[in-house]
Scaffold this motif. Structure first.
Motif, short mmCIF file in Angstrom:
data_model
loop_
_atom_site.label_atom_id
_atom_site.label_comp_id
_atom_site.label_asym_id
_atom_site.label_seq_id
_atom_site.Cartn_x
_atom_site.Cartn_y
_atom_site.Cartn_z
N CYS A 149 0.84 -1.20 0.00
CA CYS A 149 0.00 0.00 0.00
C CYS A 149 0.87 1.25 0.00
N ALA A 150 1.00 1.87 -1.17
CA ALA A 150 1.74 3.13 -1.27
C ALA A 150 0.95 4.27 -0.64
N CYS A 151 -0.36 4.10 -0.51
CA CYS A 151 -1.20 5.13 0.10
C CYS A 151 -0.79 5.36 1.56
N SER A 155 2.71 0.92 3.59
CA SER A 155 2.79 -0.35 4.31
C SER A 155 2.85 -1.53 3.36
N SER A 156 3.37 -2.63 3.88
CA SER A 156 3.41 -3.88 3.14
C SER A 156 3.06 -4.98 4.12
N ILE A 157 2.03 -5.76 3.78
CA ILE A 157 1.55 -6.79 4.70
C ILE A 157 1.32 -8.09 3.94
N SER A 158 1.22 -9.17 4.70
CA SER A 158 0.89 -10.45 4.07
C SER A 158 0.17 -11.34 5.07
N GLY A 159 -0.66 -12.22 4.54
CA GLY A 159 -1.40 -13.17 5.35
C GLY A 159 -2.78 -12.67 5.75
N ARG A 160 -3.66 -13.64 6.03
CA ARG A 160 -5.07 -13.34 6.33
C ARG A 160 -5.24 -12.43 7.54
N SER A 161 -4.51 -12.70 8.61
CA SER A 161 -4.66 -11.91 9.84
C SER A 161 -4.27 -10.45 9.61
N GLN A 195 -5.70 3.44 -7.28
CA GLN A 195 -5.52 2.41 -8.30
C GLN A 195 -4.88 1.20 -7.65
N ILE A 196 -5.45 0.03 -7.92
CA ILE A 196 -4.91 -1.22 -7.41
C ILE A 196 -4.60 -2.13 -8.59
N VAL A 197 -3.42 -2.75 -8.52
CA VAL A 197 -3.05 -3.78 -9.48
C VAL A 197 -3.16 -5.11 -8.74
N PHE A 198 -3.99 -6.01 -9.28
CA PHE A 198 -4.23 -7.32 -8.68
C PHE A 198 -3.46 -8.39 -9.43
N MET A 252 -1.48 -7.57 -4.29
CA MET A 252 -2.10 -6.31 -4.68
C MET A 252 -1.09 -5.21 -4.41
N ARG A 253 -1.14 -4.21 -5.28
CA ARG A 253 -0.33 -3.02 -5.08
C ARG A 253 -1.26 -1.83 -5.31
#
Length: 113
Positions: free
Chosen positions: A38-40, A43-49, A92-95, A106-107
């Motif tokens: 998320c450039a907004c 942050s950069s995250i991963s995983g369901r939680s 804008q999101i790139v999936f 996603m970015r």
């Protein structure tokens, strides 16, 4: 190799989950190890939680224009979505997707439009 699922439909379904504020259904669109950059928010995250922690407050406090579709188009092996964020701002999101049709990454960034 052609995907056996409709990437555009997955993104539209994802957006519908955002509109209906259905966190569990939204999370079901993601692969277990999905990443979000998320450039907004920087942050950069991963995983369901982590995805749940990211989306929960965004789905609970939305602007009246939130999650409006601006434009959607295929790009390479993914989809680009321009939409109105939970705050009503253009994003804008790139999936990208895994072989099962779930979102693998996603970015997002503020839209330049």
């Amino acid at each position: 190799m052609t995907n056996q699922f409709d990437e555009m439909a997955v993104v539209v379904d994802w957006l519908d989950c955002c509109r209906s504020r259905d966190l569990e259904a939204l999370l079901d669109h993601y692969a277990d190890d999905a990443r979000l950059e998320c450039a907004c928010e920087g942050s950069s995250i991963s995983g369901r939680s982590a995805l749940a922690d990211y989306w929960r407050p965004k789905l609970s406090a939305v602007a009246s224009s939130a999650f409006g579709l601006e434009e959607i188009s295929p790009r390479g092996n993914g989809v680009v979505l321009d939409y109105l964020s939970f705050e009503g701002r253009r994003v804008q999101i790139v999936f990208g997707f895994d072989a099962e049709g779930r979102i693998s990454h996603m970015r997002c960034a503020p839209s330049s439009q």
